[in-house]
Motif scaffolding. Structure first.
Motif, PDB file in Angstrom:
ATOM      1  N   GLU A 197       0.854  -1.205  -0.114  1.00 32.41           N
ATOM      2  CA  GLU A 197       0.043  -0.075  -0.051  1.00 32.41           C
ATOM      3  C   GLU A 197       0.809   1.396   0.035  1.00 32.41           C
ATOM      4  OE1 GLU A 197      -2.486  -0.498   3.536  1.00 32.41           O
ATOM      5  OE2 GLU A 197      -3.875  -1.618   2.606  1.00 32.41           O
TER       6      GLU A 197
ATOM      7  N   ILE B  90       2.281   1.673  -3.440  1.00 29.16           N
ATOM      8  CA  ILE B  90       1.401   2.094  -4.517  1.00 29.16           C
ATOM      9  C   ILE B  90       1.033   3.701  -4.035  1.00 29.16           C
ATOM     10  CG2 ILE B  90      -1.215   1.890  -5.202  1.00 29.16           C
ATOM     11  CD1 ILE B  90      -0.900  -1.104  -4.635  1.00 29.16           C
TER      12      ILE B  90
ATOM     13  N   ILE C 200      -3.281   4.889  -9.507  1.00 25.54           N
ATOM     14  CA  ILE C 200      -3.916   3.499  -9.694  1.00 25.54           C
ATOM     15  C   ILE C 200      -5.163   3.238  -8.940  1.00 25.54           C
ATOM     16  CG2 ILE C 200      -3.012   1.299  -9.320  1.00 25.54           C
ATOM     17  CD1 ILE C 200      -0.032   2.114  -9.193  1.00 25.54           C
TER      18      ILE C 200
ATOM     19  N   GLY D  31      -7.831  -0.143  -8.088  1.00 24.79           N
ATOM     20  CA  GLY D  31      -8.257  -1.437  -8.433  1.00 24.79           C
ATOM     21  C   GLY D  31      -9.597  -1.853  -7.841  1.00 24.79           C
TER      22      GLY D  31
ATOM     23  N   ASP E 100     -12.633  -5.184  -7.960  1.00 26.67           N
ATOM     24  CA  ASP E 100     -12.625  -6.858  -7.986  1.00 26.67           C
ATOM     25  C   ASP E 100     -13.567  -7.044  -9.185  1.00 26.67           C
ATOM     26  OD1 ASP E 100     -15.195  -6.124  -7.292  1.00 26.67           O
ATOM     27  OD2 ASP E 100     -14.935  -7.165  -5.309  1.00 26.67           O
TER      28      ASP E 100
ATOM     29  N   ILE F 186      -6.856  -8.578 -14.116  1.00 24.39           N
ATOM     30  CA  ILE F 186      -6.172  -9.618 -13.286  1.00 24.39           C
ATOM     31  C   ILE F 186      -6.968 -11.210 -13.308  1.00 24.39           C
ATOM     32  CG2 ILE F 186      -5.422 -10.083 -10.953  1.00 24.39           C
ATOM     33  CD1 ILE F 186      -4.207  -7.688 -12.230  1.00 24.39           C
TER      34      ILE F 186
ATOM     35  N   GLY G 100     -10.493  -9.230 -11.096  1.00 21.06           N
ATOM     36  CA  GLY G 100     -10.426  -8.058 -10.852  1.00 21.06           C
ATOM     37  C   GLY G 100      -9.710  -7.433 -11.984  1.00 21.06           C
ATOM     38  N   ARG G 101      -9.512  -5.893 -11.748  1.00 20.60           N
ATOM     39  CA  ARG G 101      -8.767  -5.199 -12.889  1.00 20.60           C
ATOM     40  C   ARG G 101      -8.131  -3.995 -12.271  1.00 20.60           C
ATOM     41  NH1 ARG G 101     -12.790  -1.789 -16.519  1.00 20.60           N
ATOM     42  NH2 ARG G 101     -14.417  -1.618 -15.199  1.00 20.60           N
ATOM     43  N   VAL G 102      -7.072  -3.621 -12.698  1.00 19.42           N
ATOM     44  CA  VAL G 102      -6.536  -2.345 -12.237  1.00 19.42           C
ATOM     45  C   VAL G 102      -6.249  -1.132 -13.378  1.00 19.42           C
ATOM     46  CG1 VAL G 102      -4.280  -1.432 -11.310  1.00 19.42           C
ATOM     47  CG2 VAL G 102      -5.061  -3.701 -10.617  1.00 19.42           C
TER      48      VAL G 102
END
Length: 585
Positions: A244, A247, A254, A256, A258, A326, A340-342
């Motif tokens: 964390e 990031i 960024i 994130g 789910d 992801i 998920g995706r970022v």
């Protein structure tokens, strides 16, 4: 005691109950059958003999010697059988009395018989037969009562034993499956608790059997997992905080999410760009937050890679968006699953400013170069004028090289100016309704001389009627000229170049497709995706000169600005086909 032993005992008990009921039933059924057989053998046969003897007495008629002899024979036979079947008390005395009276009757019967004495003997015989019959009838009734009592006893015994067996069996059926199923059910529930990371779950089976061993093994496993969980928890928390921190300190924004579009994290740069706090984002449904935030709505809805222009910190900033999907690693029985995706926003403001400065520099240099190039061309024209004076062969070659270089410089300068217009967004397009044949004729006339120098054959493949397109004639023809120039450059001598056009329909929209097909060496598949990039040239072993790497990039900008699309199809050794399409009016 082992479960197998308990199952054997339980099934053995049920088998014993079945054998007991079957044995008792067979025993009492045999007893009843035996008593019934005795009735038939003893008393019923005596009744049959008595009946036959009574019927024979009716035939004792001396007048008919044949009937008399037959009746005597039958009576004598049944009397003998009765003497052999003496089973009841008093039956022997009655049977002997019958025999004595029968013998007396035979002595007195005859032609000179005393009728009164004969009748008296006959009456005594019949009376004794009735007494014999009555004795056996009463014996049958008595034995029937005994058999009935025996049957009642059998029914009572069977009911008592059957009721006891049913109660015991029912108790066994109700309790024994639970003995097997309850531990399995508890084990299943405990495994689910372990799967939910509840490692404090324990099993408590008091039985000294396999279930007890299973409970001990399960509890040992749960303890080990609990120890492992607690021993790694601090390390996991530390790693989470470190990630964390990394990031949050990154210069890129960024976010994130789910697989259900719940926002899992957003670093400081992302919260600043969105103008929201971390509490407004974390664990919130992204589409709901996007309803109140235009930037987030744009990030969720748009998948294009066009740079985003965002007003941030009192100035305009530019960002590019990358979306990383992801996925969980698949197994032999399961495919990869999206978890998920970022979304990453990279700040390219500095590069944008440098690119703009470069574009302005190129535009300025290109504009300034045009004047000296024009002077060189004017001077070259004067040198070629015979009125100025004659030149020798070497001077003539030098002037030809100067002409080629000046033309090349002029072409490069023009392409740089076009590129500067494209990059600054200052493309001046003059739309008008244009026939496709007009564009093709415009382009072929421009390169006809170059094609004749290499002895190339230009072929056109056009349908009779093509719908007009709405485009800028000069810039569209420039694109087609660029395609043809490249085809001429990379085609061998005496080859052919095919120019074609046709109407196509895509997504309920009509387009006119223009294509230039050459039969040169073609393009390696590794370079086809970069063929329209600025300053990119396909590596060439023969080092063909003349290109700057800008023509196709400018062509792409001209076509896309007019709402069309551009592409290439090529196979190494098979030639290339460059195409673009424009919408129909």
């Amino acid at each position: 005691m082992k479960i197998k032993t308990k199952l054997s005992w339980g099934l053995g008990f049920l088998f014993a109950v079945i054998l007991l009921l079957a044995g008792l039933g067979a025993y009492y059924a045999n007893r009843l059958a035996k008593e019934a057989g005795e009735v038939l053998k003893d008393n019923y046969e005596s009744l049959e003999y008595g009946k036959n003897m009574l019927q024979a007495t009716d035939q004792f008629l001396p007048e008919d010697s044949l009937a008399y002899a037959a009746a005597i024979k039958i009576f004598k036979k049944n009397l003998q059988n009765q003497l052999n079947n003496l089973t009841e008390p008093g039956e022997q005395a009655i049977t002997i009395a019958i025999k004595e009276n029968f013998d007396l009757f035979r002595q007195t019967a005859g032609p000179k018989q005393d009728l009164a004495a004969t009748n008296k003997i006959m009456a005594a015989i019949r009376q004794d037969i009735f007494r014999l019959t009555d004795l056996n009838m009463r014996a049958i009734v008595r034995k029937n009562q005994v058999a009935q009592q025996t049957a009642d006893q059998v029914i009572m015994y069977l009911v008592i034993i059957g009721t006891f067996s049913i109660l015991v069996t029912l108790t066994f059926i109700l309790n024994f499956p639970g003995y097997i199923a309850n531990p399995i059910r508890e084990l299943t529930a405990s495994i689910k608790q372990i799967a939910n990371r509840n490692y404090e779950q324990r099993l408590h089976f008091k039985a000294q059997d396999e279930f007890g061993e299973l409970a001990d093994a399960f509890n040992q496993m749960a303890r080990k997992l609990d120890e492992y969980e607690h021993s790694n928890l601090a390390r996991i928390i530390f790693e989470k905080r470190r990630i964390e921190t990394i990031i949050n300190n990154m210069s890129d924004a960024i976010i994130g999410l789910d697989e259900k579009q719940i926002i899992l994290f957003a670093n400081n740069e992302a919260t600043l760009l969105l103008g929201l706090t971390e509490a407004d984002l974390i664990n919130k449904y992204a589409p709901d937050v996007a309803l109140q935030n235009d930037l987030l709505r744009h990030l969720l809805a748009v998948n294009e890679s066009v740079p985003l222009q965002i007003f941030n910190e009192g100035k305009e900033s530019y960002f590019t968006k990358d979306v990383i999907q992801i996925k969980s690693p698949g197994t032999a029985n399961e495919e990869e699953k999206l978890i998920g995706r970022v979304i990453i926003l990279k700040n390219i403001t500095q590069f944008r400013e440098l690119d703009l400065a470069k574009t302005n520099f190129i535009a300025t240099i290109s504009h300034e170069l045009k004047t000296p190039i024009a002077s060189i061309k004017m001077s070259l024209k004067l040198l070629r004028d015979h009125r100025i004076g004659a030149v020798n062969q070497e001077q003539q070659k030098l002037m030809e090289h100067i002409a080629e270089d000046s033309n090349r410089l002029l072409r490069i300068t023009g392409e740089l100016l076009n590129l500067a217009q494209v990059e600054t967004g200052n493309i001046q397009l003059h739309y008008r309704e244009t026939q496709p044949t007009e564009i093709i004729n415009y382009a072929t006339q421009a390169i006809l001389f170059q094609a004749e120098q290499k002895h190339l054959k230009l072929e056109t493949n056009l349908p009779n009627e093509l719908p007009p397109v709405n485009c800028d004639l000069e810039k569209t023809a420039w694109v087609l000229v660029n395609f043809l120039s490249n085809a001429i450059r990379y085609s061998p001598e005496q080859a052919r170049i095919v120019i074609s056009a046709g109407s196509v329909t895509s997504s309920n929209n009509r387009f006119v497709r223009f294509s230039v097909r050459d039969f040169g060496r073609g393009i390696d598949a590794r370079y086809k995706d970069r063929i329209f990039d600025k300053f990119f040239q396909v590596p060439d072993a023969e080092s063909i000169k003349g290109g700057t790497g800008l023509g196709l990039a400018i062509s792409k900008e001209f076509i896309t600005a007019q709402g069309g699309s551009i592409w290439v199809e090529s196979e190494l050794g098979e030639g290339s086909s460059f195409s673009f399409s424009l919408p129909v009016v």
